[in-house]
Design an enzyme around this catalytic site. Structure first.
Site, short mmCIF file in Angstrom:
data_model
loop_
_atom_site.label_atom_id
_atom_site.label_comp_id
_atom_site.label_asym_id
_atom_site.label_seq_id
_atom_site.Cartn_x
_atom_site.Cartn_y
_atom_site.Cartn_z
N ASP A 33 0.85 -1.19 0.00
CA ASP A 33 0.00 0.00 0.00
C ASP A 33 0.88 1.24 0.00
O ASP A 33 2.08 1.15 0.30
CB ASP A 33 -0.92 0.01 1.24
CG ASP A 33 -2.22 0.79 1.01
OD1 ASP A 33 -2.15 2.01 0.79
OD2 ASP A 33 -3.31 0.18 1.06
N VAL A 51 0.97 1.83 -6.80
CA VAL A 51 0.75 0.97 -7.98
C VAL A 51 0.96 1.69 -9.30
O VAL A 51 1.03 1.04 -10.35
CB VAL A 51 -0.66 0.32 -7.97
CG1 VAL A 51 -0.82 -0.61 -6.79
CG2 VAL A 51 -1.77 1.37 -8.04
N ASN A 77 -6.23 -4.95 -5.93
CA ASN A 77 -7.38 -4.42 -5.17
C ASN A 77 -7.33 -2.90 -5.00
O ASN A 77 -8.37 -2.28 -4.86
CB ASN A 77 -7.40 -5.11 -3.80
CG ASN A 77 -8.22 -4.35 -2.78
OD1 ASN A 77 -9.44 -4.44 -2.76
ND2 ASN A 77 -7.55 -3.57 -1.93
N TYR A 142 -13.89 7.58 -12.46
CA TYR A 142 -13.87 6.28 -11.76
C TYR A 142 -14.49 5.19 -12.64
O TYR A 142 -13.91 4.13 -12.85
CB TYR A 142 -14.62 6.41 -10.44
CG TYR A 142 -14.65 5.14 -9.61
CD1 TYR A 142 -13.55 4.78 -8.83
CD2 TYR A 142 -15.78 4.32 -9.58
CE1 TYR A 142 -13.57 3.62 -8.05
CE2 TYR A 142 -15.82 3.16 -8.80
CZ TYR A 142 -14.71 2.81 -8.04
OH TYR A 142 -14.74 1.67 -7.27
N LYS A 146 -12.71 1.85 -14.35
CA LYS A 146 -13.08 0.48 -13.98
C LYS A 146 -13.61 -0.30 -15.19
O LYS A 146 -13.41 -1.50 -15.29
CB LYS A 146 -14.13 0.51 -12.85
CG LYS A 146 -13.59 1.03 -11.50
CD LYS A 146 -12.58 0.07 -10.86
CE LYS A 146 -12.26 0.47 -9.42
NZ LYS A 146 -11.33 -0.46 -8.77
N1 LIG Z 1 -16.08 0.40 -1.00
C1 LIG Z 1 -16.89 0.28 -2.04
O1 LIG Z 1 -18.07 0.59 -1.97
C2 LIG Z 1 -16.37 -0.25 -3.36
C3 LIG Z 1 -17.31 -0.57 -4.35
C4 LIG Z 1 -16.87 -1.08 -5.57
C5 LIG Z 1 -15.52 -1.27 -5.78
N2 LIG Z 1 -14.64 -0.94 -4.81
C6 LIG Z 1 -13.22 -1.17 -5.10
O2 LIG Z 1 -12.69 -2.05 -4.12
C7 LIG Z 1 -11.28 -1.81 -3.99
C8 LIG Z 1 -10.94 -1.67 -2.52
O3 LIG Z 1 -11.56 -0.48 -2.04
P1 LIG Z 1 -11.98 -0.27 -0.51
O4 LIG Z 1 -13.44 -0.16 -0.49
O5 LIG Z 1 -11.29 -1.22 0.37
O6 LIG Z 1 -11.40 1.23 -0.33
P2 LIG Z 1 -10.36 1.87 0.69
O7 LIG Z 1 -10.28 3.30 0.27
O8 LIG Z 1 -10.72 1.54 2.08
O9 LIG Z 1 -8.98 1.12 0.35
C9 LIG Z 1 -8.27 1.39 -0.82
C10 LIG Z 1 -6.81 1.17 -0.51
O10 LIG Z 1 -6.06 1.43 -1.72
C11 LIG Z 1 -4.91 2.16 -1.36
N3 LIG Z 1 -4.39 2.93 -2.50
C12 LIG Z 1 -4.91 4.04 -3.06
N4 LIG Z 1 -4.11 4.50 -4.03
C13 LIG Z 1 -3.06 3.62 -4.09
C14 LIG Z 1 -1.90 3.55 -4.89
N5 LIG Z 1 -1.63 4.48 -5.83
N6 LIG Z 1 -1.04 2.53 -4.70
C15 LIG Z 1 -1.29 1.60 -3.74
N7 LIG Z 1 -2.36 1.62 -2.93
C16 LIG Z 1 -3.24 2.64 -3.12
C17 LIG Z 1 -5.38 3.08 -0.24
O11 LIG Z 1 -4.27 3.60 0.51
C18 LIG Z 1 -6.27 2.14 0.56
O12 LIG Z 1 -5.56 1.44 1.55
C19 LIG Z 1 -10.99 -0.58 -4.84
O13 LIG Z 1 -10.47 -0.98 -6.09
C20 LIG Z 1 -12.35 0.05 -5.04
O14 LIG Z 1 -12.42 0.84 -6.21
C21 LIG Z 1 -15.02 -0.44 -3.61
#
Ligand SMILES: NC(=O)c1ccc[n+]([C@@H]2O[C@H](COP(=O)([O-])OP(=O)(O)OC[C@H]3O[C@@H](n4cnc5c(N)ncnc54)[C@H](O)[C@@H]3O)[C@@H](O)[C@H]2O)c1
Length: 231
Positions: A33, A51, A77, A142, A146
């Site tokens: 992360d 990333v 992720n 976004y 995706k």
């Molecule tokens: N929470 C939701 O409702 C939801 C819905 C659909 C999809 N998603 C997807 O699920 C995945 C996980 O999201 P989440 O809900 O746990 O969100 P979150 O914001 O809690 O976690 C995302 C993590 O990604 C890390 N991150 C961000 N930019 C980064 C980078 N450049 N390099 C490395 N790490 C980085 C952040 O520091 C964080 O720890 C994401 O891809 C998100 O788009 C989430």
């Protein structure tokens, strides 16, 4: 069979839950992360990884292979949510979403490829979103990033099948993580309950496991029916 996974965005939310679950399933895990992570045990290697950086990807994959001897599984992720109307969106806001959400997984697949080619049961899971199934307004950056990740998943699945590497995607609906602030969670919960991180993790854990050994190019929607609701 030895299993070593690299998970991005592992500091919190779904990524942290994926690390927890894969450990239980017997994986050794590189938890990566931009935020700091405390490794909970010797079976977890915490690594800094943005990333969007090809150099950092190379360093993270090398460190994982040095520590655990292989890399069999990649979970892309990490993601960033960014909402704006088309009129308010900026080139930099748009580009940042694409860099993290689509370029990041592409760089990760490239960095991991040599190891995955040599692994038994190699698997990649990319975390998309129901925003790559439905066209939600105010999600130009976004949503399109995706949708691109969805396409990248399909191409990688087709291209890497002959190498024995399975590539699948999960499409979460709204999930209770720090990505959604309290106001957003409350607004979305009026339309249906939010998922828990573990409900997404179950799908990811399945797709990287031998139970999914005949599954590649799958698009697993895990949204409690969000995409079925009209209006
Ligand atoms: N929470 C939701 O409702 C939801 C819905 C659909 C999809 N998603 C997807 O699920 C995945 C996980 O999201 P989440 O809900 O746990 O969100 P979150 O914001 O809690 O976690 C995302 C993590 O990604 C890390 N991150 C961000 N930019 C980064 C980078 N450049 N390099 C490395 N790490 C980085 C952040 O520091 C964080 O720890 C994401 O891809 C998100 O788009 C989430």
């Amino acid at each position: 069979m030895e299993r070593v996974a690299l998970v991005t965005g592992a500091a919190r939310g779904q990524g942290a839950a994926i690390v927890q679950r894969l450990r239980k399933d017997g994986f050794r895990v590189a938890a990566c992360d931009v935020l700091p992570i405390d490794a909970p045990g010797d079976d977890v290697l915490a690594l800094p990884l943005d990333v969007t950086s090809e150099d950092q990807w190379r360093a993270a994959v090398d460190a994982t292979a040095d520590r655990f001897g292989s890399l069999t599984t990649l979970v892309n992720n990490a993601g960033v949510l960014h909402r704006a109307s088309l009129a308010a969106e900026t080139p930099s806001g748009f580009e940042h979403s694409w860099r993290v959400n689509c370029l990041g997984p592409f760089l990760g697949i490239r960095a991991a490829l040599d190891h995955l080619r040599h692994a038994d049961g190699a698997a990649i899971v990319n975390t998309c979103s129901t925003g790559a199934i439905r066209p939600f307004p105010n999600h130009a950056a976004y949503g399109s990033s995706k949708w691109a990740l969805r396409g990248l998943t399909q191409i990688a699945a087709a291209e890497l099948a002959p190498s024995g590497i399975r590539v699948n995607a999960v499409f979460p609906g709204p999930v209770e993580t720090p990505m959604l602030d309290a106001a957003t969670q409350s607004r979305l919960s009026e339309k249906g309950r939010l998922g828990t991180p573990m409900e997404i993790v179950d799908a990811v854990a399945f797709l990287v496991s031998d139970h999914a050994s005949f599954i590649t190019g799958a698009e697993l929607v895990v949204d409690g029916g969000q995409c079925l609701r009209i209006g």
